[in-house]
Every structure is written in C-alpha cells, then in structure tokens.
Design an enzyme around this catalytic site. Structure first.
Site, PDB file in Angstrom:
ATOM      1  N   HIS A 121       0.820  -1.216   0.000  1.00  0.00           N
ATOM      2  CA  HIS A 121       0.000   0.000   0.000  1.00  0.00           C
ATOM      3  C   HIS A 121       0.856   1.269   0.000  1.00  0.00           C
ATOM      4  O   HIS A 121       0.331   2.369   0.203  1.00  0.00           O
ATOM      5  CB  HIS A 121      -0.938   0.030   1.216  1.00  0.00           C
ATOM      6  CG  HIS A 121      -1.862  -1.145   1.316  1.00  0.00           C
ATOM      7  ND1 HIS A 121      -2.646  -1.570   0.259  1.00  0.00           N
ATOM      8  CD2 HIS A 121      -2.119  -2.006   2.346  1.00  0.00           C
ATOM      9  CE1 HIS A 121      -3.355  -2.633   0.649  1.00  0.00           C
ATOM     10  NE2 HIS A 121      -3.046  -2.924   1.890  1.00  0.00           N
ATOM     11  N   ASP A 158      -2.665 -11.143  -0.918  1.00  0.00           N
ATOM     12  CA  ASP A 158      -3.171 -10.509   0.296  1.00  0.00           C
ATOM     13  C   ASP A 158      -4.664 -10.212   0.089  1.00  0.00           C
ATOM     14  O   ASP A 158      -5.098 -10.005  -1.051  1.00  0.00           O
ATOM     15  CB  ASP A 158      -2.393  -9.209   0.526  1.00  0.00           C
ATOM     16  CG  ASP A 158      -2.663  -8.571   1.871  1.00  0.00           C
ATOM     17  OD1 ASP A 158      -1.852  -8.785   2.787  1.00  0.00           O
ATOM     18  OD2 ASP A 158      -3.676  -7.845   1.994  1.00  0.00           O
ATOM     19  N   HIS A 160      -6.242  -7.626   0.689  1.00  0.00           N
ATOM     20  CA  HIS A 160      -6.444  -6.232   0.285  1.00  0.00           C
ATOM     21  C   HIS A 160      -5.781  -5.971  -1.063  1.00  0.00           C
ATOM     22  O   HIS A 160      -4.681  -6.462  -1.319  1.00  0.00           O
ATOM     23  CB  HIS A 160      -5.859  -5.297   1.350  1.00  0.00           C
ATOM     24  CG  HIS A 160      -6.423  -5.537   2.719  1.00  0.00           C
ATOM     25  ND1 HIS A 160      -5.747  -6.255   3.686  1.00  0.00           N
ATOM     26  CD2 HIS A 160      -7.628  -5.197   3.245  1.00  0.00           C
ATOM     27  CE1 HIS A 160      -6.518  -6.324   4.771  1.00  0.00           C
ATOM     28  NE2 HIS A 160      -7.657  -5.694   4.532  1.00  0.00           N
ATOM     29  N   ASP A 234      -4.112 -12.925   5.293  1.00  0.00           N
ATOM     30  CA  ASP A 234      -5.400 -12.332   5.685  1.00  0.00           C
ATOM     31  C   ASP A 234      -6.632 -12.738   4.852  1.00  0.00           C
ATOM     32  O   ASP A 234      -7.741 -12.323   5.195  1.00  0.00           O
ATOM     33  CB  ASP A 234      -5.293 -10.805   5.854  1.00  0.00           C
ATOM     34  CG  ASP A 234      -4.608 -10.096   4.711  1.00  0.00           C
ATOM     35  OD1 ASP A 234      -4.412 -10.729   3.653  1.00  0.00           O
ATOM     36  OD2 ASP A 234      -4.279  -8.895   4.871  1.00  0.00           O
TER      37      ASP A 234
HETATM   38 ZN    ZN Z   1      -3.794  -7.159   3.779  1.00  0.00          ZN
END
Ligand code: ZN
Length: 311
Positions: A121, A158, A160, A234
């Site tokens: 990110h 991941d 996200h 996750d």
């Molecule tokens: Zn994540």
C-alpha cells in the site's frame, strides 16, 4: 535444512504498542520454523538495509525526507495507521533490503522467502495502510539497476488490493501485476493492476483456488525473470481485517499451487509475507509457517528429482 534461504532480521519486529498489526509475528514465525525443525540457523540470512539510492528509485525525495524525520501531517499519520519511530524507519529499510537479497537468492536457488515485508500500500509520494516503503518495487528497481532482472511479475494474494503496486507499475511494460483480493474492503480506491480479481465477501477455498488459476498462468506466461509472491495470511476465515473465508488448508494449497506453477514454468519466486490479522494471532503465525512448508515441499521435490535424474 531448507532448499532455499529465509531472510529475517530482528529489526523487522517494530514495537508499535497496542495495535492490530502483529509486528511480533516476524519473530514468532522465525522461532516456530526453528523450534519445529523446519529450518535451521544455516537457512536464515540476515539482510542488510536497502540504500537510500535504492529507496529513491521508487519514492520521491520529499516523501523519503518525511519518513526519515517523521514530519508527517496529522492526516498523513492517520493514513499510515502506524506510529512513527526511528525503529519503524529502520524496519522498513531492512524489509526493502531483504527483498533485494530475496530476489537475488531466488534467481540462484529458485525460491527465497522474506519473513516479513509485502508493503503493497506504499505509493511513490505517500504511505498508507501500515506501509511506508514499497519493498518489492524498491527491490525490483535495485535488481534492474544491477542488470539482474528485466521483466518481473507480482502475484499479490493478500486480502487487500495492491493499490501501491498497481500505481507504481502502471506504466511499466516490463512488469505484470496480479491482485486477487476481497472487492468490498480497503483500499476504497483500487488503481488497476494488469489483472484484478475482486472476490465476493465470504469466498471460500474452492472458488478462491479456481479464481487464482488463470491470473497465475498469465503472470507466468508473461515470461518474468522473477515472480514476487505476496503470500498474505489475511484471506483467512478468522481474519479481523479480511472478509474472505479460506481455511488454513486452503491457504496452504494456494501457496503450493503458486510454487508448483512457478517451478514448472522455470520462474524463480521471491516471497514476502504481507498481511495477517487473525483473531487468534497464533493462526497468523501458522499460516506464514505453512507458506514456508509449501515452498519446502515443492522445491525439495525439485531438488530430489534433479539428483535422482543425475544418479
Ligand atoms: Zn492485507
């Protein structure tokens, strides 16, 4: 003894105080691998920190100055979601250095695993979501500058979406990016990867593994000199920040498929751990350990096959 190296440094474990980000997982994963006899000390390489020149290939001088001094605005601090400290800066420079070393080792051994990192990110001019410096992008730039790789692919599993990865490599024809994530989750704005697969809430093992197949094949068909694998823990069914429903066995199978496909395509894989926020932190550690076990299964059998064919 593992058929590849692990990259680990005590400085990965930054004291964040009470925080959902379990930074102690980096230490716990290493300890578990050693205690369980999966790895021995000779398997672990202690990386050097990246150089500022490496970080500055990806990040702006103004942002790098802010990271080093902690001179963030209140809004920037909220977006980062981790408290600034000198040890945090040290930790992210070490993670970037570890990724450089992992890429190099993977090119030699077929695989290498950073017991940390995966800060997808982070953007050139700002950080968010626990990510300050984009370790995989910094390492890609460093390895390209050294003439060690040209084309690379990123497979980001991941939960996200890899927004920083997508933004950094958006106009790079030599990088192919895949993100398989929960659509209805952070980040709210998802810049396009080469392939994005936004999964529905509650997606389980079978549908997830089916969705992975084609994007993984396309990333390998791109013909990369190196595959970066962000093996986020996750997507787990009991993750506090994720809404997918993979079991531990499903995550292990996901990892095995990535390694097996890359090995059969002859593409080296460098792994970073990325996220993992299980309601029981020991589960996050087990999932990351499972990634190392999956790699060990795939690459040990590759080595056995090689020695058998020579015999
Ligand atoms: Zn994540």
């Amino acid at each position: 003894m593992l058929p590849f190296k692990l990259l680990s440094h005590p400085g990965f474990t930054v004291d964040l105080g009470p925080h959902v980000f379990p930074a102690q997982k980096y230490r716990l994963v290493r300890e578990r691998l050693l205690e369980a006899g999966i790895a021995d000390h000779a398997d672990i390489v202690i990386p050097r920190a990246a150089g500022d020149e490496d970080v500055l290939r990806v990040h702006t001088p103004e942002y790098v100055r802010k990271i080093k001094t902690g001179a963030f605005s209140p809004a920037e601090r909220r977006e980062l979601e981790v408290p600034w400290s000198a040890s945090l800066v040290e930790g992210v420079w070490l993670a970037a250095g570890a990724a450089i070393e992992a890429g190099r080792r993977a090119r030699r051994d077929g695989c290498a695993v950073v017991l940390g990192g995966g800060f997808h990110h982070a953007f050139p001019d700002h950080g968010e979501g626990f990510c300050l410096v984009h370790d995989v992008a910094v390492a890609t730039g460093a390895l390209r500058a050294a003439g060690e790789v040209a084309r690379v692919a990123v497979v980001d599993l991941d939960v996200h979406q890899g927004n920083g990865t997508a933004a950094i490599f958006a106009r790079d024809p030599d990088t192919f990016t895949v993100s398989l994530h929960q659509q209805n989750n952070y980040p709210p704005v998802k810049p396009p990867s080469s392939i994005d697969v936004g999964l529905a809430d509650g997606t389980g093992d079978e549908d997830y593994l089916a969705a992975l197949e084609a994007p993984l094949a396309r990333a390998l068909a791109f013909g990369p000199d190196l595959l970066w694998y962000l093996a986020g823990a996750d997507p787990y069914e009991h993750d506090l920040l994720g809404g997918l429903a993979l079991t531990r066995a499903g995550l292990r199978e996901r990892d095995r498929r990535v390694f097996a496909a890359a090995r059969s395509a002859g593409v080296p894989v460098a792994v970073t751990l990325a996220g993992g926020y299980a309601s029981t932190p020991a589960d996050t550690v087990s999932i990351h350990v499972g990634t190392v076990l999956a790699a060990s299964d795939v690459y040990a059998s590759a080595r056995d096959g090689l020695s058998a064919s020579r015999a």
